[in-house]
Design a protein around this motif. Sequence first.
Motif, PDB file in Angstrom:
ATOM      1  N   TYR A 127      39.368 -13.847 -28.140  1.00 59.63           N
ATOM      2  CA  TYR A 127      40.539 -13.988 -27.272  1.00 59.63           C
ATOM      3  C   TYR A 127      41.155 -15.387 -27.419  1.00 59.63           C
ATOM      4  O   TYR A 127      42.373 -15.529 -27.594  1.00 59.63           O
ATOM      5  N   LEU A 128      40.318 -16.426 -27.371  1.00 63.88           N
ATOM      6  CA  LEU A 128      40.813 -17.796 -27.497  1.00 63.88           C
ATOM      7  C   LEU A 128      41.350 -18.074 -28.893  1.00 63.88           C
ATOM      8  O   LEU A 128      42.351 -18.779 -29.059  1.00 63.88           O
ATOM      9  N   LEU A 129      40.698 -17.497 -29.897  1.00 63.76           N
ATOM     10  CA  LEU A 129      41.154 -17.671 -31.279  1.00 63.76           C
ATOM     11  C   LEU A 129      42.534 -17.036 -31.454  1.00 63.76           C
ATOM     12  O   LEU A 129      43.421 -17.628 -32.086  1.00 63.76           O
ATOM     13  N   GLY A 130      42.716 -15.855 -30.883  1.00 63.65           N
ATOM     14  CA  GLY A 130      43.996 -15.173 -30.982  1.00 63.65           C
ATOM     15  C   GLY A 130      45.114 -15.929 -30.293  1.00 63.65           C
ATOM     16  O   GLY A 130      46.282 -15.857 -30.705  1.00 63.65           O
ATOM     17  N   LYS A 131      44.776 -16.674 -29.219  1.00 66.89           N
ATOM     18  CA  LYS A 131      45.779 -17.463 -28.488  1.00 66.89           C
ATOM     19  C   LYS A 131      46.009 -18.824 -29.144  1.00 66.89           C
ATOM     20  O   LYS A 131      46.889 -19.575 -28.711  1.00 66.89           O
ATOM     21  N   GLY A 132      45.212 -19.149 -30.144  1.00 62.61           N
ATOM     22  CA  GLY A 132      45.349 -20.433 -30.808  1.00 62.61           C
ATOM     23  C   GLY A 132      44.737 -21.585 -30.041  1.00 62.61           C
ATOM     24  O   GLY A 132      45.039 -22.751 -30.310  1.00 62.61           O
ATOM     25  N   GLU A 133      43.860 -21.274 -29.067  1.00 61.24           N
ATOM     26  CA  GLU A 133      43.255 -22.325 -28.247  1.00 61.24           C
ATOM     27  C   GLU A 133      41.981 -22.889 -28.876  1.00 61.24           C
ATOM     28  O   GLU A 133      41.461 -23.911 -28.413  1.00 61.24           O
ATOM     29  N   VAL A 134      41.456 -22.202 -29.879  1.00 62.09           N
ATOM     30  CA  VAL A 134      40.349 -22.746 -30.673  1.00 62.09           C
ATOM     31  C   VAL A 134      40.699 -22.541 -32.145  1.00 62.09           C
ATOM     32  O   VAL A 134      41.378 -21.574 -32.501  1.00 62.09           O
ATOM     33  N   SER A 135      40.253 -23.450 -32.969  1.00 64.57           N
ATOM     34  CA  SER A 135      40.490 -23.321 -34.405  1.00 64.57           C
ATOM     35  C   SER A 135      39.436 -22.401 -35.013  1.00 64.57           C
ATOM     36  O   SER A 135      38.403 -22.116 -34.388  1.00 64.57           O
ATOM     37  N   ARG A 136      39.695 -21.937 -36.226  1.00 65.90           N
ATOM     38  CA  ARG A 136      38.708 -21.106 -36.916  1.00 65.90           C
ATOM     39  C   ARG A 136      37.407 -21.875 -37.111  1.00 65.90           C
ATOM     40  O   ARG A 136      36.318 -21.321 -36.978  1.00 65.90           O
ATOM     41  N   GLU A 137      37.501 -23.165 -37.383  1.00 63.45           N
ATOM     42  CA  GLU A 137      36.315 -24.002 -37.577  1.00 63.45           C
ATOM     43  C   GLU A 137      35.489 -24.067 -36.287  1.00 63.45           C
ATOM     44  O   GLU A 137      34.271 -23.919 -36.312  1.00 63.45           O
ATOM     45  N   GLU A 138      36.181 -24.302 -35.160  1.00 64.93           N
ATOM     46  CA  GLU A 138      35.464 -24.368 -33.888  1.00 64.93           C
ATOM     47  C   GLU A 138      34.885 -23.008 -33.515  1.00 64.93           C
ATOM     48  O   GLU A 138      33.782 -22.926 -32.985  1.00 64.93           O
ATOM     49  N   TYR A 139      35.625 -21.958 -33.806  1.00 67.72           N
ATOM     50  CA  TYR A 139      35.146 -20.599 -33.530  1.00 67.72           C
ATOM     51  C   TYR A 139      33.836 -20.340 -34.279  1.00 67.72           C
ATOM     52  O   TYR A 139      32.857 -19.858 -33.691  1.00 67.72           O
ATOM     53  N   ASN A 140      33.811 -20.674 -35.556  1.00 72.03           N
ATOM     54  CA  ASN A 140      32.603 -20.457 -36.363  1.00 72.03           C
ATOM     55  C   ASN A 140      31.445 -21.307 -35.856  1.00 72.03           C
ATOM     56  O   ASN A 140      30.294 -20.866 -35.841  1.00 72.03           O
ATOM     57  N   ARG A 141      31.749 -22.552 -35.431  1.00 71.98           N
ATOM     58  CA  ARG A 141      30.700 -23.440 -34.924  1.00 71.98           C
ATOM     59  C   ARG A 141      30.093 -22.893 -33.642  1.00 71.98           C
ATOM     60  O   ARG A 141      28.875 -22.917 -33.449  1.00 71.98           O
ATOM     61  N   LYS A 142      30.940 -22.380 -32.754  1.00 72.46           N
ATOM     62  CA  LYS A 142      30.455 -21.817 -31.498  1.00 72.46           C
ATOM     63  C   LYS A 142      29.640 -20.542 -31.731  1.00 72.46           C
ATOM     64  O   LYS A 142      28.642 -20.294 -31.037  1.00 72.46           O
ATOM     65  N   GLN A 143      30.049 -19.752 -32.692  1.00 70.46           N
ATOM     66  CA  GLN A 143      29.292 -18.541 -33.008  1.00 70.46           C
ATOM     67  C   GLN A 143      27.901 -18.896 -33.525  1.00 70.46           C
ATOM     68  O   GLN A 143      26.903 -18.245 -33.176  1.00 70.46           O
ATOM     69  N   ALA A 144      27.830 -19.949 -34.332  1.00 71.27           N
ATOM     70  CA  ALA A 144      26.534 -20.414 -34.842  1.00 71.27           C
ATOM     71  C   ALA A 144      25.673 -20.938 -33.697  1.00 71.27           C
ATOM     72  O   ALA A 144      24.448 -20.738 -33.677  1.00 71.27           O
ATOM     73  N   GLU A 145      26.317 -21.606 -32.725  1.00 71.45           N
ATOM     74  CA  GLU A 145      25.600 -22.112 -31.557  1.00 71.45           C
ATOM     75  C   GLU A 145      24.992 -20.958 -30.754  1.00 71.45           C
ATOM     76  O   GLU A 145      23.849 -21.048 -30.301  1.00 71.45           O
ATOM     77  N   ALA A 146      25.751 -19.884 -30.592  1.00 68.52           N
ATOM     78  CA  ALA A 146      25.265 -18.729 -29.863  1.00 68.52           C
ATOM     79  C   ALA A 146      24.060 -18.095 -30.550  1.00 68.52           C
ATOM     80  O   ALA A 146      23.074 -17.730 -29.903  1.00 68.52           O
ATOM     81  N   LYS A 147      24.130 -17.983 -31.867  1.00 71.48           N
ATOM     82  CA  LYS A 147      23.016 -17.412 -32.641  1.00 71.48           C
ATOM     83  C   LYS A 147      21.764 -18.287 -32.509  1.00 71.48           C
ATOM     84  O   LYS A 147      20.648 -17.766 -32.404  1.00 71.48           O
ATOM     85  N   GLU A 148      21.962 -19.593 -32.466  1.00 74.71           N
ATOM     86  CA  GLU A 148      20.831 -20.513 -32.327  1.00 74.71           C
ATOM     87  C   GLU A 148      20.183 -20.380 -30.957  1.00 74.71           C
ATOM     88  O   GLU A 148      18.944 -20.411 -30.832  1.00 74.71           O
ATOM     89  N   LEU A 149      20.992 -20.206 -29.916  1.00 70.03           N
ATOM     90  CA  LEU A 149      20.457 -20.011 -28.568  1.00 70.03           C
ATOM     91  C   LEU A 149      19.621 -18.740 -28.483  1.00 70.03           C
ATOM     92  O   LEU A 149      18.573 -18.700 -27.818  1.00 70.03           O
ATOM     93  N   LEU A 150      20.067 -17.704 -29.163  1.00 71.85           N
ATOM     94  CA  LEU A 150      19.326 -16.434 -29.159  1.00 71.85           C
ATOM     95  C   LEU A 150      18.011 -16.563 -29.920  1.00 71.85           C
ATOM     96  O   LEU A 150      17.015 -15.943 -29.556  1.00 71.85           O
ATOM     97  N   LYS A 151      18.002 -17.359 -30.955  1.00 77.76           N
ATOM     98  CA  LYS A 151      16.768 -17.575 -31.721  1.00 77.76           C
ATOM     99  C   LYS A 151      15.726 -18.318 -30.907  1.00 77.76           C
ATOM    100  O   LYS A 151      14.536 -18.083 -31.020  1.00 77.76           O
ATOM    101  N   ARG A 152      16.178 -19.246 -30.043  1.00 75.67           N
ATOM    102  CA  ARG A 152      15.268 -20.104 -29.295  1.00 75.67           C
ATOM    103  C   ARG A 152      14.822 -19.507 -27.968  1.00 75.67           C
ATOM    104  O   ARG A 152      14.032 -20.124 -27.267  1.00 75.67           O
TER     105      ARG A 152
END
Length: 226
Positions: A200-225
Motif C-alpha cells: 500500500y505504501l509502495l503504491g502511494k510512493g511513500e516508501v522507495s523500492r529499496e526501503e520496501y525490500n529492506r523492510k521485507q528482509a527485516e520481517a523475514k529476520e524477525l520470523l527466523k528469530r
Amino acid sequence: MYKNGLKRIIDFICSLCALIILSPVLIILIVFGTIFMGGNPFFTQPRPGKNEKIFNLVKFRTMDNRKNKNGELLPDEVRLNQYGRFLRNTSLDELPELINILKGDMAVIGPRPQLVRDMVFMTDEQRKRHTVRPGLSGLAQVNGRNVITWEDKLKWDLKYIENITFLGDVSLILQTIGKVFKRADINREGTASDIDFGVYLLGKGEVSREEYNRKQAEAKELLKRR
C-alpha cells in the motif's frame, strides 16, 4: 483494574464458554473444511501480539492449495473457493481464534493482529498498538474494517488503546455481531484479500523500492528469530 486484570479473566471465561457452546459448529466446520480444502482445515500464521511477541494465529482455511505446473500457488482469487468465500462472508473462519484468546495470545476486543511484514512498515507511534493484546474484533473493525485506509485503521487502533473500558468492549462486541450479520466491510473493493501495508505504501510512493525490500528482509529476520 479492568484493563490490567479483569479484561484477561473475562476473555478467558468468554472464550472457554464459547468453545464449549460452539463445539458442534466447530466440529462440522472441521469436517467440511477437511473435505473442501483437501486436507488440513486449519490455517496458522505468525502474527505480532502484545509487546510484539510473535504467536501463531489460528483460523479456518479459506483458500485451497492448488498450484500451477511449476509448483507455485495459484493467485488468491483462484484458490478462494466457494466454501472459503462462505467462511469469509460469515466470518466463521475467525472462530478458531477463540483458542488464541483462551491461551492468552489474544483478547476478545483489541487491535486486530496484522502480519509481521505489515508491522515493520508502521511508525513508532503506530506500533504502540502492540502494547495490548490483539483482538478478535476492535474499534477499526466496526468503523470500516477492510474498506478504510491503512492510516485510518491504525488511527482507530491507537484510539482504542487510549481508553479501554468494560462498557466500551461490550459495545464493540455488540457492534461486531451486527456487522457479522450484515456481512459488512469484509473486503476492499476489487480484492480477494486486504492489501499488505508495505504494498500500500509502495503504491502511494511513500516508501522507495529499496526501503520496501529492506523492510521485507527485516520481517523475514524477525520470523527466523522467533
